[in-house]
Design an enzyme around this catalytic site. Sequence first.
Site, PDB file in Angstrom:
ATOM      1  N   ASP A 126       8.886 -15.237 -22.335  1.00 18.59           N
ATOM      2  CA  ASP A 126       9.493 -14.173 -23.113  1.00 18.59           C
ATOM      3  C   ASP A 126      10.810 -14.704 -23.681  1.00 18.59           C
ATOM      4  OD1 ASP A 126       9.899 -11.343 -23.897  1.00 18.59           O
ATOM      5  OD2 ASP A 126       8.522 -10.955 -22.238  1.00 18.59           O
ATOM      6  N   ASP A 177      10.886 -10.833 -27.914  1.00 14.73           N
ATOM      7  CA  ASP A 177      11.282  -9.454 -27.668  1.00 14.73           C
ATOM      8  C   ASP A 177      11.975  -8.826 -28.884  1.00 14.73           C
ATOM      9  OD1 ASP A 177      11.546  -7.440 -25.494  1.00 14.73           O
ATOM     10  OD2 ASP A 177      13.692  -7.685 -25.878  1.00 14.73           O
ATOM     11  N   GLU A 236       7.354  -9.204 -30.942  1.00 18.25           N
ATOM     12  CA  GLU A 236       7.301  -7.760 -30.703  1.00 18.25           C
ATOM     13  C   GLU A 236       8.109  -7.103 -31.824  1.00 18.25           C
ATOM     14  OE1 GLU A 236       8.362  -4.431 -27.314  1.00 18.25           O
ATOM     15  OE2 GLU A 236       9.834  -5.887 -27.961  1.00 18.25           O
ATOM     16  N   HIS A 247       3.766  -3.957 -20.128  1.00 12.08           N
ATOM     17  CA  HIS A 247       4.733  -3.467 -19.136  1.00 12.08           C
ATOM     18  C   HIS A 247       5.563  -2.291 -19.630  1.00 12.08           C
ATOM     19  CE1 HIS A 247       6.848  -5.951 -21.920  1.00 12.08           C
ATOM     20  NE2 HIS A 247       8.000  -5.498 -21.467  1.00 12.08           N
ATOM     21  N   ASP A 248       5.432  -1.917 -20.901  1.00 18.11           N
ATOM     22  CA  ASP A 248       6.180  -0.787 -21.459  1.00 18.11           C
ATOM     23  C   ASP A 248       5.310   0.445 -21.662  1.00 18.11           C
ATOM     24  OD1 ASP A 248       8.538  -2.283 -21.708  1.00 18.11           O
ATOM     25  OD2 ASP A 248       7.998  -2.993 -23.716  1.00 18.11           O
TER      26      ASP A 248
HETATM   27  C1  GLC Z   1      11.155  -4.735 -25.345  1.00 19.23           C
HETATM   28  C2  GLC Z   1      10.652  -4.976 -23.948  1.00 19.23           C
HETATM   29  C3  GLC Z   1      11.163  -3.879 -23.067  1.00 19.23           C
HETATM   30  C4  GLC Z   1      12.677  -3.911 -23.075  1.00 19.23           C
HETATM   31  C5  GLC Z   1      13.239  -3.889 -24.498  1.00 19.23           C
HETATM   32  C6  GLC Z   1      14.663  -4.334 -24.534  1.00 19.23           C
HETATM   33  O1  GLC Z   1      10.640  -3.591 -25.904  1.00 19.23           O
HETATM   34  O2  GLC Z   1       9.269  -5.093 -23.933  1.00 19.23           O
HETATM   35  O3  GLC Z   1      10.654  -3.960 -21.767  1.00 19.23           O
HETATM   36  O4  GLC Z   1      13.183  -2.828 -22.367  1.00 19.23           O
HETATM   37  O5  GLC Z   1      12.542  -4.744 -25.359  1.00 19.23           O
HETATM   38  O6  GLC Z   1      14.755  -5.717 -24.322  1.00 19.23           O
END
Ligand code: GLC
Length: 565
Positions: free
Chosen positions: A114, A216, A272, A344-345
């Site tokens: 990540d 991320d 992401e 995980h979210d």
């Molecule tokens: C992304 C991650 C999440 C995190 C956020 C801030 O969305 O997947 O788990 O809280 O970024 O880094």
Amino acid sequence: MTASNNASPVQTVQSSSADKWWKKSVVYQVYPQSFQDSNNDGIGDLQGLRSRLDYIQNLGADVIWLNPIYKSPLVDNGYDISDYKSINPIYGTLDDFKALLADAHARGIRIVMDLVVNHTSSQHEWFIESCKSKDNPYSDYYIWKDPKPDGSAPNDWGSTFGGPAWDYVPERGQYYLHCFAKEQPDLNWENEEVRQAVYDQMRFWLDMGVDGFRMDVISLISKRMEFPDNNGQYAYAKSYYAGCSNGPRLHEFLHEMNEQVLSHYDTITVGETPNTTSKQALLFTAPEREELDMIFQFEHMHLDYGKYGKFSTNRVALHDLKENLSKWQIDLKDGWNSLYWDNHDQPRAVSRFGNDGKYRKESAKMLGMLLHGMKGTPYVFQGEELGMKNVAFESLDDYQDIETKFVIEDMRSKGESEEEIEACIHAASRDNARTPMPWNGEGPYFGFSKAKPWINVNPDSTHINVEESLEDPDSVFYFYKKLIELRKTLPVLVDGNYELLDADNPDVFSYKRTNGNQELTVICSFADHEVPVPFQTDGKIILSNYQEHSDTLSPYEARMILSEK
Ligand code: GLC
Ligand code: CA
């Protein structure tokens, strides 16, 4: 570039760009904290994961995406990094990581890390220095703004985890921006030195043999430097999107990152990208633009949103799901999709989109087929292949996640009943996904650890666990294994064109993939009762979640039909 001796890279035959290895890959996402504890301190770790590589290999996944394992105060479970080049001691050492990488590579499994570079932890030395004055080497590493004349924050943005997106630091007499928690200050990508520091740490891992990055919230790195007020747009939580998502220099930065770093290695990259449309997705993923390989889109995750964003008990309308996923299949053209239900979210897919009661196994398999039949690279989140379901912790105090805690507080402050709050948290908390991986049915900790885990276990683990799944030839696990195997053997799954079929059918999601003489039809029922088979199809059923087939589809029945002309 070379990798170190103890982690020789996975060998691939690289031919044309149309034949990238990651187009045939299936990625397995590991949430390290909850996967396997090796030293019985209640926290999953690298040696634990290393001891479970057999399991991932058995499933057939050929890439592992690891959530952040870097040094971090864990305010947001590792998405707040205080040192990009060291491993958080709770997970092990750098040598443990190298051993994991070597073992994975020896099995032909790649490892993706990540990359969290929209923000750091407030405990990163860059930020500690940056706070001290307006004229030190790190002053410009973050986004600092003067207060408004009345002393208030520079604009009206709120942060994802509650409160304003700005925090005041008296030493500088200025505010800094944090789209997420105040312990996650946003980096200033306008500063060339920041970008070089990011590239440097990327090379550090790639030179060690790491095979790529999941990036991320990468769509947020280029800010609109005029920092416009959002005036109530994106009311719930994400008010900074107007000024931060898909900003003016985003693609310039990503192209630069590709040119200076990624293009020198054989990697898989997935960005992401909150608040990104399918049209914008092409800007990230079209190969000639030399940015990223694919992105995680969010539109299908938003179809069941309510007043509190994802914290709602709404169910997605099948029609909306068909329309949205099909749009992404078609619009991406020479770009590339990532395919996911779970991470995980997100809450567990079988609870959210399927039926986690009577038809848990059937609907989990159906969802697997729907997704794995599509064009793109599928991602499987740990436990999804077991058909793991959501968990309702006994008390709201048991939730660990920063986002969940904020929403509980926020809903209380707005006068929602405890009953309503519980319903929303049970349905949507990120902790649904973060419970320990159940390796067997023996409580209290189901093979994850001998000590009390950092987060509560899912009590369903007595009957939903790895051991049970491996013993049952009819398990969700073996169905996923078969789906993954098909991707490796059927070219139409990788390259075939996509066409939605029978769009108006209210119960069944059907589509067709076509490639040369191969035609693959996927028929997935979302109904909990029998419905007619929507149309006749020539060919052979090569995979289904039922043994017997007739002119009616059983509850949540899924069929994959291949015909070769
Ligand atoms: C992304 C991650 C999440 C995190 C956020 C801030 O969305 O997947 O788990 O809280 O970024 O880094
Ligand atoms: Ca441990």
